[in-house]
Design an enzyme around this catalytic site. Sequence first.
Site, PDB file in Angstrom:
ATOM      1  N   ASP A  76     -11.537  33.486 -17.919  1.00 22.76           N
ATOM      2  CA  ASP A  76     -10.411  33.285 -18.835  1.00 22.76           C
ATOM      3  C   ASP A  76     -10.481  31.894 -19.454  1.00 22.76           C
ATOM      4  OD1 ASP A  76      -8.036  33.268 -20.210  1.00 22.76           O
ATOM      5  OD2 ASP A  76      -6.757  33.135 -18.420  1.00 22.76           O
ATOM      6  N   LYS A 128      -7.888  26.914 -23.254  1.00 23.14           N
ATOM      7  CA  LYS A 128      -7.393  26.114 -22.132  1.00 23.14           C
ATOM      8  C   LYS A 128      -8.008  24.717 -22.176  1.00 23.14           C
ATOM      9  CE  LYS A 128      -6.656  29.764 -18.693  1.00 23.14           C
ATOM     10  NZ  LYS A 128      -5.217  29.529 -18.523  1.00 23.14           N
ATOM     11  N   ARG A 186      -1.554  40.215 -18.989  1.00 18.82           N
ATOM     12  CA  ARG A 186      -0.554  41.269 -19.181  1.00 18.82           C
ATOM     13  C   ARG A 186      -1.003  42.248 -20.260  1.00 18.82           C
ATOM     14  NH1 ARG A 186       3.832  36.736 -20.569  1.00 18.82           N
ATOM     15  NH2 ARG A 186       2.425  35.585 -19.199  1.00 18.82           N
TER      16      ARG A 186
END
Length: 503
Positions: A274, A281, A355
């Site tokens: 991720d 990030k 999600r």
Amino acid sequence: MEYSVKSGSPEKQRTACVVVGVYDKRRLSGAALQLDQACDGYLSQLVRRGDMDGRSGQSLMLHRVPGLACDRVLLVGLGRERDCDERAYRRAVETMGEALRDAGAGEATCYLTEIAVKARDVFWRIRTAARTVEALLYRFDRLKTETASRRKLYLRRITFSVPSRRELADGEKAAVEGAAIGRGMNLARDLGNLPGNHCTPRYLGERALSLADEHPRMEAELLDEAAMEELGMGALLAVSRGSREEARLIVLRYRGTDDDTAPYTLVGKGITFDTGGISLKPAAAMDEMKYDMAGAASVLGTLQVAAELELPLNVVGIVAAAENMPDGRAMRPGDVVTSMSGRTIEILNTDAEGRLALCDALTYAERFRPRAVVDMATLTGAAIVALGHHTHGLMGNSNGLVNELLGAGRHAGDRAWELPLWDEYEEQLKSNFADVANIGGQPAGTITAGCFLGRFAGKYRWAHLDIAGTAWRSGDNKDATGRPVPLLSQWLLERAARHAAGR
Ligand code: BES
Ligand code: MN
Ligand code: ZN
């Protein structure tokens, strides 16, 4: 490692090592006293001299104690007798495991399992000991080529002592269960520790296939991106768009009963890396985002436990595997996608990808008419803020299910804590342009993530575990923990026992 169970007095054991406990203030445990008598007070003298005062975490290895049949005696500190609870017991078993790991003994007979632990029986003590040792001996060194950095392990077998022959059968069952749960955790840890260039969605799919090969009651089915397209999984596919690795929806089934009883269904977030995507990030510790498939890993680990223990129930594992990368084709903030449920989602932050992947997997789960669905995900940094690294965040739409999971976590020492999934929070997911937004702002980030998932889990009993804080350890000894495999395994064991009792 092999585990076995027997009953017999410690001074008669002709083993490489006998392990006994010493309580705080130099009080010998029952088994230690028996040894002490056989060796004419050698142990009590030694303890009096101050080499071992019984504090938790202490251990002392003795060689060739006169009068005893064993080669070694390992003394393990237990702490204060009246404080001997689950934590103290687990700590003692860990201390034993560490000492044995670093010693030359090939086998050991452990009397710590005879110690009284508050509110826990011998079955629990043996299961906990086997699981704890199995997990303690785990090391991830398969990517190191320098053999010097690999330590040799001499230990092959641990025998747990039970107070009387009456407990033998139960004890053996407990050892089998504990070892299986430990191996399930270690499978999950292996997958978690493997870096993103090794552990890709394709790789996770292959591991599911090989699990199915090893266990006759298991089968695996892999859906590639074309199949997902067909099903309309626009949310999961949006996550994968920026990656060169193709996404996989992995379905791993275990059929423990011949009838068609409704399956317990486990759904795992399998983001193999991720980066955050276009909502990139920061660089610091980004390597840890290889663990973002820990939910998926615990699904595979728990299914392995179910299969090894031949639990008499049906379980379906579903893994949403994808990689979240920035790229010219990647999803962008503001994009609106259509999920498999038909509902549209505005992607306001591409880093809230878990999600998105999970919501389509949850919709897919409907087809199994599940008895209950539990999803596991390293979903939000906010879960770490709320609960730290000790406790899973738990939410759900069924009090009964939530309580089952809370109880299983307590029993397994793999605890969760419930967060409120109340209507008030739903408003934070309002979108101006779609049915729902994929983020709910700063406040209660773990809960709004749970609310998002809940919207796709309305057709069955469902619970969600946010394992962002619990699935791995950061820092110098960074490592996947194998959680929540113990909680899930305990839950399934309890479900199986209920079925067997016809309830
Ligand atoms: N995988 C992360 C959550 C995470 C962060 C787990 C740190 C463990 C340690 C997840 O995909 C994520 O990025 N969540 C965002 C959500 C936010 C954008 C609403 C987060 O927590 O910052
Ligand atoms: Mn993210
Ligand atoms: Zn993530």
